[in-house]
Write a protein that holds these residues in place. Sequence first.
Motif, mmCIF file in Angstrom:
data_model
loop_
_atom_site.group_PDB
_atom_site.id
_atom_site.type_symbol
_atom_site.label_atom_id
_atom_site.label_comp_id
_atom_site.label_asym_id
_atom_site.label_seq_id
_atom_site.Cartn_x
_atom_site.Cartn_y
_atom_site.Cartn_z
ATOM 1 N N ASP A 96 0.418 10.645 1.579
ATOM 2 C CA ASP A 96 1.777 11.107 2.113
ATOM 3 C C ASP A 96 2.507 10.102 2.375
ATOM 4 O O ASP A 96 2.447 8.769 2.427
ATOM 5 C CB ASP A 96 1.706 12.049 3.563
ATOM 6 C CG ASP A 96 0.617 11.079 4.371
ATOM 7 O OD1 ASP A 96 0.251 10.167 3.802
ATOM 8 O OD2 ASP A 96 0.555 11.673 5.378
ATOM 9 N N GLU A 142 -0.990 7.454 11.534
ATOM 10 C CA GLU A 142 -0.779 7.180 10.133
ATOM 11 C C GLU A 142 0.472 6.220 9.904
ATOM 12 O O GLU A 142 0.482 5.300 9.135
ATOM 13 C CB GLU A 142 -0.691 8.401 9.323
ATOM 14 C CG GLU A 142 -1.960 9.310 9.387
ATOM 15 C CD GLU A 142 -2.034 10.255 8.372
ATOM 16 O OE1 GLU A 142 -0.854 10.791 7.912
ATOM 17 O OE2 GLU A 142 -3.112 10.688 7.755
ATOM 18 N N VAL A 143 1.531 6.574 10.693
ATOM 19 C CA VAL A 143 2.669 5.728 10.434
ATOM 20 C C VAL A 143 2.348 4.286 11.137
ATOM 21 O O VAL A 143 2.780 3.243 10.656
ATOM 22 C CB VAL A 143 3.800 6.376 11.269
ATOM 23 C CG1 VAL A 143 4.932 5.419 11.400
ATOM 24 C CG2 VAL A 143 4.352 7.270 10.361
ATOM 25 N N ASP A 150 2.314 8.729 15.692
ATOM 26 C CA ASP A 150 1.499 8.994 14.604
ATOM 27 C C ASP A 150 0.789 7.783 14.184
ATOM 28 O O ASP A 150 1.329 6.832 13.905
ATOM 29 C CB ASP A 150 2.683 9.203 13.641
ATOM 30 C CG ASP A 150 2.077 9.888 12.327
ATOM 31 O OD1 ASP A 150 0.640 9.623 12.106
ATOM 32 O OD2 ASP A 150 2.738 10.469 11.420
ATOM 33 N N ALA A 199 7.286 -0.013 -0.976
ATOM 34 C CA ALA A 199 5.963 -0.774 -1.463
ATOM 35 C C ALA A 199 6.443 -1.950 -2.461
ATOM 36 O O ALA A 199 6.291 -3.082 -2.218
ATOM 37 C CB ALA A 199 5.103 0.044 -2.339
ATOM 38 N N ARG A 229 4.663 8.913 4.447
ATOM 39 C CA ARG A 229 4.652 8.046 5.613
ATOM 40 C C ARG A 229 6.183 7.215 6.107
ATOM 41 O O ARG A 229 5.955 5.863 6.163
ATOM 42 C CB ARG A 229 3.379 7.085 5.819
ATOM 43 C CG ARG A 229 2.212 7.808 5.652
ATOM 44 C CD ARG A 229 0.866 6.962 6.268
ATOM 45 N NE ARG A 229 -0.378 7.478 6.022
ATOM 46 C CZ ARG A 229 -1.476 7.094 6.244
ATOM 47 N NH1 ARG A 229 -1.392 5.812 6.704
ATOM 48 N NH2 ARG A 229 -2.448 7.735 5.973
ATOM 49 N N ALA A 239 -0.193 -2.035 7.575
ATOM 50 C CA ALA A 239 -0.256 -2.425 6.025
ATOM 51 C C ALA A 239 0.719 -3.384 5.770
ATOM 52 O O ALA A 239 0.900 -4.388 4.816
ATOM 53 C CB ALA A 239 -0.485 -1.274 5.142
ATOM 54 N N PHE A 240 1.961 -3.462 6.283
ATOM 55 C CA PHE A 240 3.249 -4.102 6.132
ATOM 56 C C PHE A 240 3.390 -5.265 6.910
ATOM 57 O O PHE A 240 4.279 -6.035 6.756
ATOM 58 C CB PHE A 240 4.608 -3.312 5.908
ATOM 59 C CG PHE A 240 4.519 -2.494 4.797
ATOM 60 C CD1 PHE A 240 5.233 -3.054 3.463
ATOM 61 C CD2 PHE A 240 4.494 -1.140 4.727
ATOM 62 C CE1 PHE A 240 5.576 -2.219 2.192
ATOM 63 C CE2 PHE A 240 4.402 -0.379 3.432
ATOM 64 C CZ PHE A 240 5.085 -1.031 2.310
ATOM 65 N N MET A 261 0.619 2.319 8.512
ATOM 66 C CA MET A 261 1.775 2.032 7.459
ATOM 67 C C MET A 261 2.069 0.837 7.857
ATOM 68 O O MET A 261 2.441 -0.234 7.257
ATOM 69 C CB MET A 261 2.674 3.278 7.195
ATOM 70 C CG MET A 261 3.781 2.723 6.256
ATOM 71 S SD MET A 261 4.995 1.791 6.596
ATOM 72 C CE MET A 261 5.819 2.972 7.993
ATOM 73 N N LEU A 265 0.871 -1.259 -0.091
ATOM 74 C CA LEU A 265 -0.028 -0.099 0.110
ATOM 75 C C LEU A 265 0.889 1.372 0.084
ATOM 76 O O LEU A 265 2.062 1.353 0.739
ATOM 77 C CB LEU A 265 -0.974 -0.214 1.262
ATOM 78 C CG LEU A 265 -1.746 0.876 1.304
ATOM 79 C CD1 LEU A 265 -2.668 1.294 0.282
ATOM 80 C CD2 LEU A 265 -2.963 0.961 2.559
ATOM 81 N N PHE A 309 0.746 5.269 0.319
ATOM 82 C CA PHE A 309 -0.277 6.381 0.724
ATOM 83 C C PHE A 309 -0.109 7.797 0.281
ATOM 84 O O PHE A 309 1.049 7.976 -0.467
ATOM 85 C CB PHE A 309 -0.108 6.870 2.370
ATOM 86 C CG PHE A 309 -0.230 5.095 3.099
ATOM 87 C CD1 PHE A 309 -1.410 5.125 3.748
ATOM 88 C CD2 PHE A 309 0.689 4.386 3.168
ATOM 89 C CE1 PHE A 309 -1.295 3.912 4.291
ATOM 90 C CE2 PHE A 309 0.723 3.334 4.095
ATOM 91 C CZ PHE A 309 -0.353 2.901 4.457
#
Lengths: 261, 273
Positions: free
Chosen positions: A83, B160-161, B158, A148, A85, B167-168, B164, A79, A81
Amino acid sequence: MTLTPTPDAAASVLAWHDVSVSIGRTAILDRLTLAVPAGGLLTLVGPSGCGKTTLLSIAAGLLKPGAGRVETRARRIALMFQDSRLLPWRRARDNAAFGLRCQGMPRRQRLDAAQRLLESLGLAPEDGDKFPHQLSGGMRQRVALARALAIEPDLLLLDEPFNALDSVLRRDLQDLVRQTVTARGVAAVFVTHDLTEAIRVCDRLVVMAGPPGRVAFSTGFAQPADARDDAAVLAGLQALWREPAVAEALGATPGRRRVTA
Amino acid sequence: MTMATTAWIGRVTAAFLWRGWAVLVSLCLLAALWQVGHEVYGGLVLPSPMDTLRALGALVAEGVALPAALETARDALMGFGLAAVAGVLIGAAAGLSVTVGRLLEPLVRFFLGVPAIAWVVLALIWFAGSGLAAVFTVVVTTLPVVIIGAMQGARTLDGEVLDMARAFRAPLGVRIVDIYVPHILSYVFPALATAMGLSWKLAVMAEVLGGTAGIGEGLSLARVNIDTADAMAWILLALIMLLSLEGLVMDPLRRRLEPWRATRGQAARERRS
């Protein structure tokens, strides 16, 4: 450029079936069904708030749909994003290697792989040693793309990845993504609200309307993506705006069309 | 040795010398002002820098200075170490759990508001004669500082981090080492530096008031004897110890831990290049 409204391919790498999501009382997605063909790039275009990002979050396993199911044959999903990240305290190379680290690849090996990938995506060799704050926005997105791609995904999800970049950089990175998809034969879903960007990169294009999000229009193009030049993109844009479903979904009122036929 | 290495060593040496030079200049300026003060007000109020150095030399020669310095260092560092470990753990827990945070925050604010001198008085009553008064004072006064730093760090993680990482499919270990620790550390480190400076001052204060062994004891003796040169010598000793600890331990540690932060000078250099 001619639109070719072919039916969805039978072999799909990812499919959302009757997916509904609501936040509080607001319905974000309402019984949406959509399949992503194996190989090739599908772009999802739609206005803000039509649930594009939500669809990707469900596919990436970050969000559970309230109803419906998502099916995937992809073993590795990556994925990217809006920004970058990136981890601010890790060098570009370590950031690019993050996914490999999560898979338990030994340090030396994953850093070498990440460095090679960064250089293949247009970063200078010494950029691998830099921290994110030392990189420009475009370079940070390249590192995020490397992160990614490093895990060699069979499905790549891109969530408006170039929104924050200026138009020249955007084109560069659009081409980069397009080349990568062709070269690696990876399936990809590219979310954007920019129809021009969508036509430039896609093999198949889906226009969403909403909220609540639903598929308004879906098409392929007769000309392969890698052969599309600016004139072809413009022609595609005109052809798409002539479709009433597209014009309605993307919010153009008849008197105020940005491109008229 | 390659050209690049040689150039690097040259740059580092130049930077070191330049910093050393700046420090030297400002020290000389201070000494000059001090000397002026001495000549205006006389030796009883303000002994000259040379007299102070001589007094310090005498204290060292008599074998008084070193044991006292070690005693103060033990009080300060023991208290600091305890506060650092407990503070980081408690603060991180308070930042990660909303319930713990809600319960703890008023308490921390309360303890932060209690004047340090009040803790010294209480410590002297509670720990009279055990020699723990200074350590206790350091711990209770610096603990809230560290807790607040760690709490802010854990709270500002964060999301959002973290998404991330999810997601990984990042395993817990990777998330802790690559995300939680570096982020919280970036908030805790300045708090730890503050706590370190505080701990030194508090240890000396507790020793002065409690009359327990250490630099503080030397200071209170100097007061009784109205020996200003000795008093200044003790102050100088405490300063030298604190500054060398900061210069030799905290600063290198900071440089090692936080090269990823864009400082103003660094950002300007990069804009130019």
